[in-house]
Enzyme design. Sequence first.
Site, PDB file in Angstrom:
ATOM      1  N   LYS A 154       0.854  -1.187   0.000  1.00 41.83           N
ATOM      2  CA  LYS A 154       0.000   0.000   0.000  1.00 41.83           C
ATOM      3  C   LYS A 154       0.884   1.228   0.000  1.00 41.83           C
ATOM      4  CE  LYS A 154      -3.997   2.007   2.395  1.00 41.83           C
ATOM      5  NZ  LYS A 154      -4.967   1.804   3.497  1.00 41.83           N
ATOM      6  N   ASP A 172     -14.550   3.424   8.828  1.00 42.60           N
ATOM      7  CA  ASP A 172     -14.683   3.307   7.372  1.00 42.60           C
ATOM      8  C   ASP A 172     -14.969   1.862   6.973  1.00 42.60           C
ATOM      9  OD1 ASP A 172     -14.751   4.237   4.764  1.00 42.60           O
ATOM     10  OD2 ASP A 172     -12.606   3.980   4.443  1.00 42.60           O
TER      11      ASP A 172
END
Length: 863
Positions: A725, A833
């Site tokens: 990432k 989230d």
Amino acid sequence: MLTSIGVLLLLVLMGCHHTHVAMCSFNGNFTDQLSLLEFKKGISDPKQALMSWNDRTHFCSWEGVLCSVKHPDRVTSLNLTRRGLVGEISPSLGNLTFLKVLLLNLNSFSGEIPPSLGQLHRLQILKLDYNTLQGVIPSLANCSNLKELWLRNNQLTGPIPIDIPHALEKLVLSLNNLTGTIPTSLANITTLSVLDVAFNSIEGNIPNEFAKLSALQFLFMGRNKLSGYCFPQPILNLCVLVGFSVAYNDLSGDVPSYIGNSLPNLEIFELDNNFFHGHIPSSLTNASKLTLIDVSSNRFAGVVPRSIGKLSRLYSLNLDSNKLLTRNMQDWEFMDSLANCTELQEFTITENHLEGNILYMADNHLSGVFPSGLANLRNLINVGLSMNRFVGVLPEWIGTLTNVQVVLPLLENTPKVHPKSTGAIPSSFSNMSQLEELDLDFNRFDGQIPQALGNLQMLRFLNIPNNNLHGSIPKELFRISTIVQIILSSNNLDGTLHDDIGNAKQLTYLHISSNNISGEIPRTLGNCESLEDINLDHDAFSGNIPASLGGITSLQILNLSHNNLTGSIPTSLANLKLLELLDLSFNHLNCEIPTKGIFSNVTAMWIDGNPGLCGGALELHLPACPAKPLYSSKQHQSIVWKVMVPLATLLSLAMVVSVIVLWRGKQKRKSVSLPTFGSTFPKVSYNDLYRGTEGFSVHNLIGKGRYSSVYQGKLFQDRTMVAVKVFSLETKGTQKSFVAECNALRNVRHRNLVRIITACSSTDSKGNDFKALVSEFMPRGDLHALLYSTRDDGDISAFTRITLAQRICIVVHVADALEYLHHNNQGAIVHCDLKPSNILLDENMIAHVGDFGLARFREADGG
């Protein structure tokens, strides 16, 4: 094959009527179109790669489809490489009888390979590699024109088929679960140039019939269960062989002395981790194209061939863990010849029986001066000379090795026969701009630490303990943004610890014990928010212990013993929840000992040698602190000076401290430093990630969000598949997201949370800040991709592919993860989230919650 009635029914189901004359005419051949639609029905398409597959476009113009020029309605090529497709391969593809090329590699196809593909007699290239296909390899004997078969990196089982087509040129079956032996029938495929069956469970040995494979260039059989008591003789007949690997098997025997003459085109030669013995053949140097030789972890004896330097293209030479010998200067001539190998990047010869005077050559018995021939090896990226007996001054030419990236260990080279000083640390080290680790432990370096080391802006680990260094610690070291570890213990360093240490935001380990460093411990040390281990013991520090140390929430070890510290113990240290060891012994502290936090565990702290201490936990058996005297009326004349003035001063000080705390809080929120993940996590650099993802190639991109992009790649020595990432630091809010995710994942461990393997905070090739997290790869992708496919086209098969039982399990897994996050003993973590795209699935459909970029924290209150 579809019958005419079946074709008619499918056309009716497609809604064929007079307004679609262009697409729905019975005058054309629609078998291929219908076969493609049947294939599409069996898969989900989360990336919408097949949006063009509709009745508004002729099927020969669909994504990945090519048709014949002579036969416009017949498909000759279907290329859907790396389209993110999920599901099983439909047997309907067997109806594409004009198909020559079928490329479905680098997707997430599961299930078995349809046997119907074996009817494609025109097929020339079949690539199904890098999926999760299971079952046995079906018979492809009728694919008489097949030239390339790629099935690498699946979960295929069973033996290698004996009826492989005889026109085959490339057969790639590595990284599966194949068993059995190597079929002798493969020797009949005289056109075969590539055979790769590495990383399986194949037994036996290489058949003698392989001597007939005159076109074979690459033979890779490493990581299997091959066995045998002699070197595979048929290999010696393969004069065009370029790459040969049988690493990690159970093979033994002598390597023929003439192997280099028989295989003059050899470039890759891997025999490592077997039981081969005898001498390393000097004839290898006749294979002048060799670039990689790995014969490590065998039983080779004798000397290294002195002619090894003739291999001018050699970039990797691994001779580790054998029984190689050197007893005189002649035996060491191979080192001089290696100076001619100007392309050499990796050279290791650890764990042998080398002696005498003379890169990884650690743990031998080398002595004499440092070999000057190393100066010619400008491409070396890893040099190891530790655990030997080198003497003399470390030469300045060491700095010419400007490509060294990872480590330059010279530790433990104190000579046992001639205990000479090894002089000063060369300032030329500062030229090694790619250097990440410098380890000079257990030598006799004297002089000062060069200030020029502050130019090493990639340096992460600086280890120079157990030497004779003197002078102060250069403040320039603390300005290296990447520095993680500074270990300078057991030297003769003096002076003070500079306030600039607060700039080392990534610093995790600070060991400067057993020196003569004096002055106060800088309050700015509290700005090093990533510190886990502080050892300042056996120095000459004076003054108070800074209360700012209580703000280093990651701190686990604090050793300030054997100094001249005075005053009180900051109560802020009791707030450090991760603190496991506190040593304040043998100072001049004079105060009441706190009773909370680390101070409640008397086995985790040491306070001996401070006779002025009192109070604390009962187990300490210290005297009670004297009661404070009550106010006397006789003191009313001095009440203003003794009470009011100090009170006013304290109020003013409180206001100043409040302002400072608020200011520091803002600074902390602005901080983008990488919270440490501990010493047990593997180290990766920007270059590692760049290479592992093929330069962050768009082909390896598996996800993209507002703050980051996620790539799949292969890292570490075992080429583990990982997800990388990479944070988009130019986007506002990204740095905050990176810190939030690091803080959330650094101390959590749960089977339903995405496991972070390591992290990287560095600079890229252009000098820009670079931050990334490396996590385990989830081959099933995210839940959103599985649940929501192109259902607007009437395709609901992908939606129903997840069974009810699997859905319930996923819900339970997510609930377990949230329960852990909300109630773990480090304080509650709120994800903020949670959505299907942030729920990832491994190969067993186990759910893992990921993406903590918006996480919020609440300290545990014990309630």
